[in-house]
Design an enzyme around this catalytic site. Structure first.
Site, mmCIF file in Angstrom:
data_model
loop_
_atom_site.group_PDB
_atom_site.id
_atom_site.type_symbol
_atom_site.label_atom_id
_atom_site.label_comp_id
_atom_site.label_asym_id
_atom_site.label_seq_id
_atom_site.Cartn_x
_atom_site.Cartn_y
_atom_site.Cartn_z
ATOM 1 N N GLN A 253 -28.099 71.371 -78.932
ATOM 2 C CA GLN A 253 -28.652 72.428 -79.759
ATOM 3 C C GLN A 253 -30.052 72.054 -80.252
ATOM 4 O O GLN A 253 -30.308 70.914 -80.611
ATOM 5 C CB GLN A 253 -27.739 72.697 -80.950
ATOM 6 C CG GLN A 253 -26.376 73.244 -80.578
ATOM 7 C CD GLN A 253 -26.445 74.700 -80.146
ATOM 8 O OE1 GLN A 253 -27.400 75.404 -80.449
ATOM 9 N NE2 GLN A 253 -25.410 75.153 -79.441
ATOM 10 N N GLU A 309 -16.439 71.454 -68.141
ATOM 11 C CA GLU A 309 -17.897 71.555 -68.058
ATOM 12 C C GLU A 309 -18.302 71.335 -66.599
ATOM 13 O O GLU A 309 -17.779 70.443 -65.927
ATOM 14 C CB GLU A 309 -18.532 70.503 -68.969
ATOM 15 C CG GLU A 309 -20.000 70.231 -68.757
ATOM 16 C CD GLU A 309 -20.866 71.454 -68.984
ATOM 17 O OE1 GLU A 309 -21.706 71.733 -68.100
ATOM 18 O OE2 GLU A 309 -20.701 72.115 -70.022
ATOM 19 N N CYS A 389 -24.715 82.619 -78.331
ATOM 20 C CA CYS A 389 -26.133 82.589 -78.690
ATOM 21 C C CYS A 389 -26.838 83.880 -78.303
ATOM 22 O O CYS A 389 -28.059 83.974 -78.415
ATOM 23 C CB CYS A 389 -26.838 81.394 -78.054
ATOM 24 S SG CYS A 389 -26.744 81.351 -76.248
#
Length: 431
Positions: A253, A309, A389
């Protein structure tokens, strides 16, 4: 509301006067000209501007750039980045701070409007959510807190043909020469090589990890002109007293307080009554394991959780970052492919374990999308905690999840990108 005049500039480009009425997603605002919607930047609702049409190739809308503010809204302020100000020619305005001319509290209201409107239109959900302020990093000045600067810990600088570096001008690939980076932390500003040249490089990344020194990464081009993959080593970030390993050029982030904000927000969002530590809990798009650690820290070292992931190096780091949780696992796979495997291969007992699970997902800006939502709904977890986001992608996915019987139970939004149109939201959904 419309234009009071239309004229051709000296180079044959149409300029119009516009009354700006609303905010749109993407950092632009809405006006109308002869009944046609015009999306225009560097303004805000309540203003009258002179704007240059830059794209009239669509039947339903045009795009334009503000050339002059004729009547300013009361929420306008001097831009926090002089090199992005409307006083400069549009081609010379630095991109990346498209709300920097708007008072900070009004930025948050505009972001709230975009999120609430998207949820109503795309998901049929009414919400009274607010966009919460997030404090700047330790060491930032009081001015930084008031104007929303000094928060970026990662900055990408583009490289022009002559080797000079800077941000792109908004919605272009033109590199703008700048002498300052006001959204960046003080540490970034101290090492950013703004006056140096990097001929032939693809881009220059400047990063300031919380637990390591700031550094500059030069990404070269390969023989075909594409950015060359490179290993830049490992860095460390500290969140809530824990240290995380990740690649120097890996995802993290960008706001100095974002990781900690989301760590706590996810912990708070999980309904303890719906949480089963023995279920097949998931952290999808898990990166280096930040949110899986948040779950483990709240519910204990015996929590079962698998982080999924697609980046193999991130998964390697997640394995190390999750090492103390005996029930934690890190897999390298695409989320859609993993969920498809679960629905096809899981036995009855395993399916029941997934149905009792809590799933945290933090997809990229494009969101999860229908394929992932459909497969996730087929797995049938008890509760979902969705970190987003992009408000439009979130609204679309909430709408898709509602088709499968999931309803939005709780929503929070955070201003983790001051002076831009971006925000971060955390939602909880259950059937």
């Amino acid at each position: 509301m419309g234009t009071s005049s239309t004229r051709e500039s000296g180079v044959g480009v149409t300029e119009v006067e516009l009354d700006v009425t609303n905010v749109a997603h993407g950092g632009v605002f809405v006006a109308r000209h002869d009944g046609r919607v015009v999306f225009v930047g560097d303004t805000l609702p309540g203003e009258r501007v002179r704007a240059r049409i830059t794209d009239d190739g669509h039947k339903s809308f045009w795009r334009a750039e503000t050339v002059e503010v004729l009547e300013a809204a009361p929420e306008r302020r001097p831009h926090v980045w002089s090199e992005a100000s409307v006083d400069r020619a549009p081609s010379e305005r630095a991109g990346g701070a498209e709300f920097g001319h708007i008072r900070l509290e009004h930025q948050r209201e505009l972001k709230r409007q975009v999120l609430a409107d998207a949820l109503q239109r795309m998901a049929g959900v009414e919400t009274d959510v607010t966009v919460e302020a997030v404090a700047p990093p330790a060491g930032a000045t009081g001015v930084a807190e008031a104007d929303g600067t000094c928060w970026r810990t990662r900055v990408r600088l583009q490289v022009a043909d002559d080797g000079s570096i800077g941000p792109y001008a908004s919605r272009t690939h033109r590199v703008v020469d700048v002498g300052s980076l006001p959204l960046a932390t003080v540490r970034i500003g101290e090492v950013a090589p703004l006056t140096r040249r990097f001929p032939g490089a693809a881009h220059v990344d400047v990063i300031a990890p919380s637990a390591d020194s700031a550094r500059v990464l030069v990404v070269e081009r390969d023989g075909k002109g594409r950015p060359k993959p490179a290993r830049h080593g490992v860095i460390h970030e500290t969140v809530a007293g824990r240290t995380f390993r990740l690649e120097t050029g890996g995802f993290w982030q960008v706001h100095a307080r974002a990781a900690e904000t989301l760590y706590h927000a996810v912990q708070d969002m999980i309904d303890e009554g719906d949480f089963d530590p023995r279920a097949s809990n998931l952290d999808l798009y898990g990166g280096v394991g930040l949110l899986a650690v948040a779950v483990g820290d709240r519910f204990g070292e015996t929590v079962r959780i698998t982080t999924v992931e697609s980046d193999a190096r991130a998964t390697e780091h997640a394995t190390e970052n999750l090492a103390e949780w005996i029930g934690a696992n890190a897999l390298t796979d695409r989320v859609d492919r993993y969920l498809q495997h679960v629905t096809r291969e899981a036995g009855a007992a395993e399916r029941r374990s997934f149905e009792a699970a809590t799933v945290v997902l933090d997809p990229p800006r494009a969101g999860a999308g229908r394929a992932v939502v459909d497969r996730l709904a087929a797995v049938g977890p008890r509760q979902l905690v969705y970190v987003a986001c992009d408000p439009v992608a979130l609204a679309r996915d909430v709408g898709l999840l509602r088709e499968h019987g999931y309803e939005l139970r709780e929503l929070r939004a955070f201003d983790l990108f001051p002076n831009t149109h971006h925000l971060e939201a955390v939602a909880r959904l259950t059937r």
